[in-house]
Design a protein around this motif. Structure first.
Motif, PDB file in Angstrom:
ATOM      1  N   UNK A   1       0.825  -1.211   0.000  1.00 56.87           N
ATOM      2  CA  UNK A   1       0.000   0.000   0.000  1.00 56.87           C
ATOM      3  C   UNK A   1       0.861   1.263   0.000  1.00 56.87           C
ATOM      4  N   UNK A   2       1.984   1.226   0.718  1.00 52.65           N
ATOM      5  CA  UNK A   2       2.854   2.398   0.811  1.00 52.65           C
ATOM      6  C   UNK A   2       3.498   2.735  -0.521  1.00 52.65           C
ATOM      7  N   UNK A   3       3.710   1.723  -1.361  1.00 51.30           N
ATOM      8  CA  UNK A   3       4.329   1.962  -2.668  1.00 51.30           C
ATOM      9  C   UNK A   3       3.520   2.937  -3.512  1.00 51.30           C
ATOM     10  N   UNK A   4       2.216   2.990  -3.292  1.00 55.21           N
ATOM     11  CA  UNK A   4       1.354   3.873  -4.072  1.00 55.21           C
ATOM     12  C   UNK A   4       1.694   5.343  -3.861  1.00 55.21           C
ATOM     13  N   UNK A   5       2.385   5.646  -2.767  1.00 51.89           N
ATOM     14  CA  UNK A   5       2.714   7.029  -2.448  1.00 51.89           C
ATOM     15  C   UNK A   5       4.075   7.449  -2.998  1.00 51.89           C
ATOM     16  N   UNK A   6       4.808   6.508  -3.599  1.00 53.03           N
ATOM     17  CA  UNK A   6       6.161   6.776  -4.070  1.00 53.03           C
ATOM     18  C   UNK A   6       6.146   7.070  -5.571  1.00 53.03           C
TER      19      UNK A   6
ATOM     20  N   UNK B   1       0.983  13.559  10.797  1.00 54.06           N
ATOM     21  CA  UNK B   1       1.322  12.850   9.571  1.00 54.06           C
ATOM     22  C   UNK B   1       0.282  13.136   8.489  1.00 54.06           C
ATOM     23  N   UNK B   2       0.737  13.205   7.257  1.00 53.22           N
ATOM     24  CA  UNK B   2      -0.178  13.442   6.155  1.00 53.22           C
ATOM     25  C   UNK B   2      -1.099  12.248   5.937  1.00 53.22           C
ATOM     26  N   UNK B   3      -0.565  11.054   6.138  1.00 51.80           N
ATOM     27  CA  UNK B   3      -1.345   9.826   5.987  1.00 51.80           C
ATOM     28  C   UNK B   3      -0.856   8.802   6.999  1.00 51.80           C
ATOM     29  N   UNK B   4      -1.788   8.043   7.565  1.00 54.08           N
ATOM     30  CA  UNK B   4      -1.462   6.930   8.437  1.00 54.08           C
ATOM     31  C   UNK B   4      -1.998   5.667   7.772  1.00 54.08           C
TER      32      UNK B   4
ATOM     33  N   UNK C   1       9.498  12.608   0.756  1.00 57.07           N
ATOM     34  CA  UNK C   1       8.550  11.821   1.542  1.00 57.07           C
ATOM     35  C   UNK C   1       9.274  11.004   2.605  1.00 57.07           C
ATOM     36  N   UNK C   2       8.632  10.831   3.742  1.00 62.57           N
ATOM     37  CA  UNK C   2       9.150  10.035   4.850  1.00 62.57           C
ATOM     38  C   UNK C   2       8.212   8.871   5.119  1.00 62.57           C
ATOM     39  N   UNK C   3       8.793   7.690   5.275  1.00 56.99           N
ATOM     40  CA  UNK C   3       8.059   6.523   5.748  1.00 56.99           C
ATOM     41  C   UNK C   3       8.649   6.113   7.085  1.00 56.99           C
ATOM     42  N   UNK C   4       7.807   6.025   8.089  1.00 57.09           N
ATOM     43  CA  UNK C   4       8.277   5.592   9.392  1.00 57.09           C
ATOM     44  C   UNK C   4       7.176   4.827  10.109  1.00 57.09           C
ATOM     45  N   UNK C   5       7.578   4.107  11.147  1.00 58.21           N
ATOM     46  CA  UNK C   5       6.629   3.389  11.977  1.00 58.21           C
ATOM     47  C   UNK C   5       6.856   3.797  13.424  1.00 58.21           C
TER      48      UNK C   5
ATOM     49  N   UNK D   1      11.066  16.125   5.969  1.00 60.64           N
ATOM     50  CA  UNK D   1      10.261  15.586   4.872  1.00 60.64           C
ATOM     51  C   UNK D   1       9.103  16.515   4.516  1.00 60.64           C
ATOM     52  N   UNK D   2       8.846  16.626   3.219  1.00 61.63           N
ATOM     53  CA  UNK D   2       7.706  17.412   2.758  1.00 61.63           C
ATOM     54  C   UNK D   2       6.400  16.673   2.997  1.00 61.63           C
ATOM     55  N   UNK D   3       6.436  15.360   2.917  1.00 61.69           N
ATOM     56  CA  UNK D   3       5.256  14.529   3.165  1.00 61.69           C
ATOM     57  C   UNK D   3       5.621  13.438   4.145  1.00 61.69           C
ATOM     58  N   UNK D   4       4.749  13.199   5.135  1.00 64.41           N
ATOM     59  CA  UNK D   4       5.040  12.227   6.185  1.00 64.41           C
ATOM     60  C   UNK D   4       4.004  11.110   6.151  1.00 64.41           C
ATOM     61  N   UNK D   5       4.489   9.877   6.073  1.00 64.50           N
ATOM     62  CA  UNK D   5       3.609   8.711   6.062  1.00 64.50           C
ATOM     63  C   UNK D   5       3.976   7.815   7.242  1.00 64.50           C
ATOM     64  N   UNK D   6       3.000   7.535   8.096  1.00 65.61           N
ATOM     65  CA  UNK D   6       3.194   6.615   9.211  1.00 65.61           C
ATOM     66  C   UNK D   6       2.577   5.266   8.839  1.00 65.61           C
TER      67      UNK D   6
END
Length: 302
Positions: free
Chosen positions: A132-137, A272-275, A215-219, A246-251
């Protein structure tokens, strides 16, 4: 490609003398004489024997989840007091958690958990979350990836969208992507924490401040009352720096995070922009987040 083992990015350092957990042999006490099967000290071979014994303890606790102290003492042919000292050192380095009667690899509010153990937990959910996270890249973008095992699953999929610039403090991610010609890899230096297989601490935070990614991906370890929590201050400091860069943050989290606890508060999920969360999350956990304005992306099982 800037790999951590070759040439660190300008302004970073790969020092391993920062913090009490920075090296495998870091210890608040001097190593005790090692006993062989005869019970005698091993003399000149002592440091290696101590290291080997503690490595065996770590591996067994990781594999079994919980091991009793008397079982470790019998299996390694040493005294119970020696095992107590070994567990004290390994706990101080973040490898395991010492509990009554033994040691466990399971995380708690004060113990993050060994990276090898955490990588095995919720493996299928992590793969679905990574998809699912790949869709944001977007190909050509710059991507920050933290040291979590959840984002490690995502890192394994990033070559599908190359060319990319990947910036990370995770040694596991660096090793995974180091030979990929389509990834411009930037390693964040600092003090290396073996139990996290990552670089953490002040120098890592300072290295991040000179960067800006798309973009940032973190948990996170735990989610409580709409906030992210972690067990160590070093982790919190680095993750806050990552968020600022990061300009966009994804948790990315799986539903078990709602049942866990951490000692140090990191940030509200509304930052976060999206969780992204898996479908196993209960509505009682998600409803308060929606009320707080958190943008949730619930991933259904494939």
């Amino acid at each position: 490609m800037d790999a951590i083992g070759a040439r660190p990015p300008e302004g970073t350092a790969l020092s391993t003398n920062e913090g009490p957990q920075a090296t495998d042999e870091a210890s608040p006490q001097a190593p005790e004489p090692t006993q062989g099967e005869s019970g005698q000290a091993s003399g000149a071979g002592q440091p290696l024997r101590v290291r080997q014994r503690r490595q065996q303890i770590r591996q067994r606790v990781t594999q079994e989840g919980f091991v009793r102290i008397d079982s470790l003492a019998e299996g390694l042919d040493v005294s119970i007091m020696t095992i107590h000292r070994d567990l004290d050192v390994l706990e101080s380095e973040g490898w395991l958690r010492k509990v009554r009667g033994g040691a466990t690899a399971q995380p708690s509010a004060f113990h993050h958990g060994d990276v090898a153990y955490r990588a095995q937990v919720m493996a299928d959910a992590k793969q679905n979350l990574a998809q699912a996270a790949l869709e944001f890249v977007t190909p050509g973008s710059s991507v920050l990836v933290d040291e979590s095992t959840t984002c490690l699953a995502l890192a394994a999929r990033l070559p599908e969208l190359e060319p990319l610039t990947v910036i990370t403090n995770s040694m596991a991610v660096l090793k995974l992507l180091a030979t990929d010609q389509g990834i411009d890899l930037i390693g964040l230096g600092g003090a290396y924490y073996p139990a996290y297989d990552a670089f953490l601490g002040l120098r890592t935070s300072e290295a991040i401040q000179s960067l800006r990614a798309d973009i940032l991906f973190m948990s996170t370890t735990a989610v409580t009352s709409g906030f992210c929590y972690h067990q160590s201050q070093e982790t919190v400091a680095v993750k806050r720096a990552l968020m600022q860069a990061a300009a966009q943050r994804i948790l990315i989290i799986d539903h078990t995070k709602f049942a866990k606890h951490g000692l140090h508060q990191l940030a509200p999920l509304s930052d976060f922009d999206t969780v992204i969360v898996d479908a196993g999350a209960a509505e009682r956990d998600l409803a308060p987040l929606r009320a707080q304005g958190v943008n949730l992306h619930v991933v259904t099982t494939d």
